[in-house]
Design a protein around this motif. Structure first.
Motif: not given
Length: 446
Positions: A158-167, A354-367
Motif C-alpha cells: 500500500r505504501k510507496k517506500s520500504a527499508e530493509i537490511t541485508l545483515e 557470521a550469517h552462517l549461524r542462521l542457516k539450516e543449522t549453525d553452519r559455522l559451528a557444524a563445519c
C-alpha cells in the motif's frame, strides 16, 4: 599420460529455479520453464505458488506455468467470506522459499498462514516482517514475535517506500523486489543497516525480473545525489547508498531455461582438486551471476589447476595451500572450502560469515566440529572459521553428523577422497537441493 576426466553434469541452479518459477507464476499467461531443479526446496516453492493461485504442470523436462490472475490470493481474498481459513504456506526447511514467498504473498490479497518445520520456526524473520508491516501487511504471531508461525493478512503493497537490511539475509530484499512489480504504484526499496551480505543473490533476482520484463531502476548515492546505474555494474550493496525503484509493470510470461548450479557443482570441482583424477563439469556458465562461481577463484588461490574449456570446467588434482578468504558473498560454499582446507599444506581462514549461524543449522559451528573429526584443528570466532590441517587418517572410519543439512552431507563426502571410510548419519538430506547427488558422486568414488 593424463587420465581421462570424470564427466559430471551440473544440476540446475536452485536459486534461479526458485526465482524463475515465482516470476512465471506472477506473470500473465503461460511460461514454459526448462531444466528447473527438482528438489525438496523447489517443491516447497511450487506448492506455495499453486496455493496462491498459479498452475504448474510437468511435461517431460518442461514445467508449464500458468500465472495467477491479479497476483497471489489467500483465504478471504475478496472480503466476503469472513470465516474462510487462511491459505497454508508450508515452508518445511526451505529458508529461500520462506523469505521469497512471504514477500510475494504480501503483495497479493487475503490471509496466509506461514509455517514450517521446527528449525524454520527458529530462523529470524523480524526484518522482513517489519518491512512488510510498513507496506501495510498485518501479522498475527502464533508464538514468538518476529518468527514463524504467523498468519499474514495482505492487501498488496500500500505504501510507496520500504527499508530493509541485508545483515542477516539478502533474501529479505529479494522477496520485496519480487513482490513490488505487482503494486499499483512505483515502490522505492532502500537498503539500511551496517553491512550487507550475499549481494550476488540479489543480482540473480534482478536478472530474473529483467528477463520476465518487470521494470526497475537501481540508484546509488554519490555525495548527496542519487544516480541511476546499470544494475549489472553493482558489485556490492553499501547500506544507505543503494536503492531500487520498482515500476508497477507486473511480469510477462516467457520461455526460460535455468542454468547449472555453481553451489552444487562446488563439491565436484573440489573433488577434481583433492582427488586422484581430473573432473570435467558440464552445464555451468563461466560468466554466471551466481555468487558461488567464486569457487573457481578460491580453489585457484589454493593452488588448484582449473581450465575453462568449450566442454565445461576442468579441474585437475593439485597440491593445495591454505589461504585467507572473505566468503561473505558466497556463504553456501563454506562447507566445501572448509573440507578442502583439510587437504591443504597450511592453515585456511574463512572470514565474514557470521550469517552462517542462521542457516539450516549453525553452519559455522557444524563445519568446525565435523572437520575436526579428521584430526585437523579447527577454531571459530563470531564471524570466521580457521582450519589447521593435519595428516588425514587414511583407512580410518569417520562418522560425520549432517545436522539434516544438505551442504554438510555433500561437503563431508569429500573426505572419501583422502581414503577415509566416511559414514553420514542422514545421507538422504541431500534431497533438499540435489536428489541425484549420490548417483553422480559414485562416478567420483568409483
Amino acid at each position: 599420460m593424463t587420465q581421462d576426466p570424470i564427466i559430471i553434469n551440473a544440476p540446475a541452479s536452485k536459486s534461479l529455479s526458485h526465482r524463475t518459477l515465482i516470476a512465471a507464476a506472477l506473470a500473465n499467461g503461460v511460461s514454459e520453464i526448462s531444466s528447473a531443479l527438482r528438489s525438496d526446496d523447489i517443491t516447497r516453492t511450487r506448492d506455495c505458488l499453486t496455493a496462491c493461485g498459479a498452475s504448474i504442470e510437468e511435461k517431460g523436462d518442461l514445467l508449464v506455468v500458468t500465472g495467477m490472475e491479479d497476483g497471489p490470493k489467500g483465504g478471504n481474498a475478496d472480503g466476503k467470506h469472513k470465516d474462510e481459513a487462511p491459505h497454508e504456506l508450508f515452508m518445511h526447511e526451505s529458508g529461500t522459499t520462506c523469505r521469497l514467498m512471504t514477500g510475494v504473498a504480501a503483495a497479493g490479497k487475503g490471509t496466509f498462514r506461514v509455517h514450517g518445520a521446527e528449525r524454520m520456526h527458529e530462523r529470524p524473520m523480524a526484518e522482513l516482517v517489519s518491512a512488510l508491516s510498513g507496506l501495510g501487511t498485518k501479522f498475527a504471531f502464533e508464538g514468538k514475535e518476529g518468527f514463524l508461525p504467523f498468519v499474514m493478512t495482505a492487501n498488496g503493497y500500500r505504501k510507496k517506500s520500504a527499508e530493509i537490511t541485508l545483515e542477516e539475509s539478502s533474501q529479505y530484499l529479494s522477496g520485496l523486489l519480487l513482490g513490488a512489480p505487482l503494486a499499483d504504484h512505483e515502490i522505492t526499496i532502500s537498503v539500511t543497516g551496517k553491512k550487507a551480505v550475499s549481494w550476488p543473490y540479489v543480482a540473480l533476482t534482478l536478472r530474473i525480473m529483467e528477463d520476465f520484463k518487470a521494470e526497475f531502476e537501481v540508484e546509488v548515492k554519490e555525495g548527496r545525489v542519487w544516480k541511476t546505474v546499470p544494475w549489472r555494474s553493482v558489485k556490492n550493496a553499501t547500506p544507505g547508498k543503494i536503492r531500487f525503484i520498482v515500476k508497477p509493470t507486473g511480469y510477462d510470461a516467457t520461455g526460460y531455461r535455468v542454468e547449472g548450479d555453481w553451489s552444487n557443482a562446488s563439491y565436484f570441482l573440489a573433488a577434481g582438486a583433492v582427488g586422484k583424477r581430473p573432473v570435467l563439469i558440464k552445464g555451468l556458465a563461466a560468466d554466471s551471476l551466481q555468487g558461488d562461481r567464486a569457487i573457481m577463484d578460491i580453489l585457484s588461490q589454493m593452488g588448484a589447476s582449473i581450465k575453462v574449456t568449450f566442454e565445461g570446467i576442468l579441474v585437475e588434482p593439485s597440491r593445495l595451500r591454505g589461504i585467507q578468504v572473505d566468503m561473505g558473498r558466497c556463504p553456501d560454499l563454506v562447507p566445501t572450502v572448509a573440507a578442502v582446507a583439510a587437504f591443504a599444506s597450511t592453515p585456511t581462514t574463512i572470514g565474514n560469515v557470521a550469517h552462517l549461524r542462521l542457516k539450516e543449522t549453525d553452519r559455522l559451528a557444524a563445519c568446525a566440529t565435523e572437520v575436526a573429526r579428521t584430526q585437523c584443528e579447527t577454531e571459530t570466532t563470531s564471524d570466521s572459521l580457521i582450519v589447521r590441517p593435519a595428516r588425514l587418517p587414511r583407512g580410518h572410519a569417520v562418522s560425520f553428523k549432517t545436522y539434516n543439512d544438505h551442504r554438510m552431507a555433500m561437503s563431508m563426502s569429500l573426505f572419501q577422497l583422502a581414503g577415509l571410510d566416511v559414514t553420514l548419519d542422514n545421507p538422504a538430506c541431500v534431497g533438499k537441493s540435489f536428489p541425484g547427488f549420490w548417483d553422480e558422486w559414485k562416478k567420483i568414488t568409483g
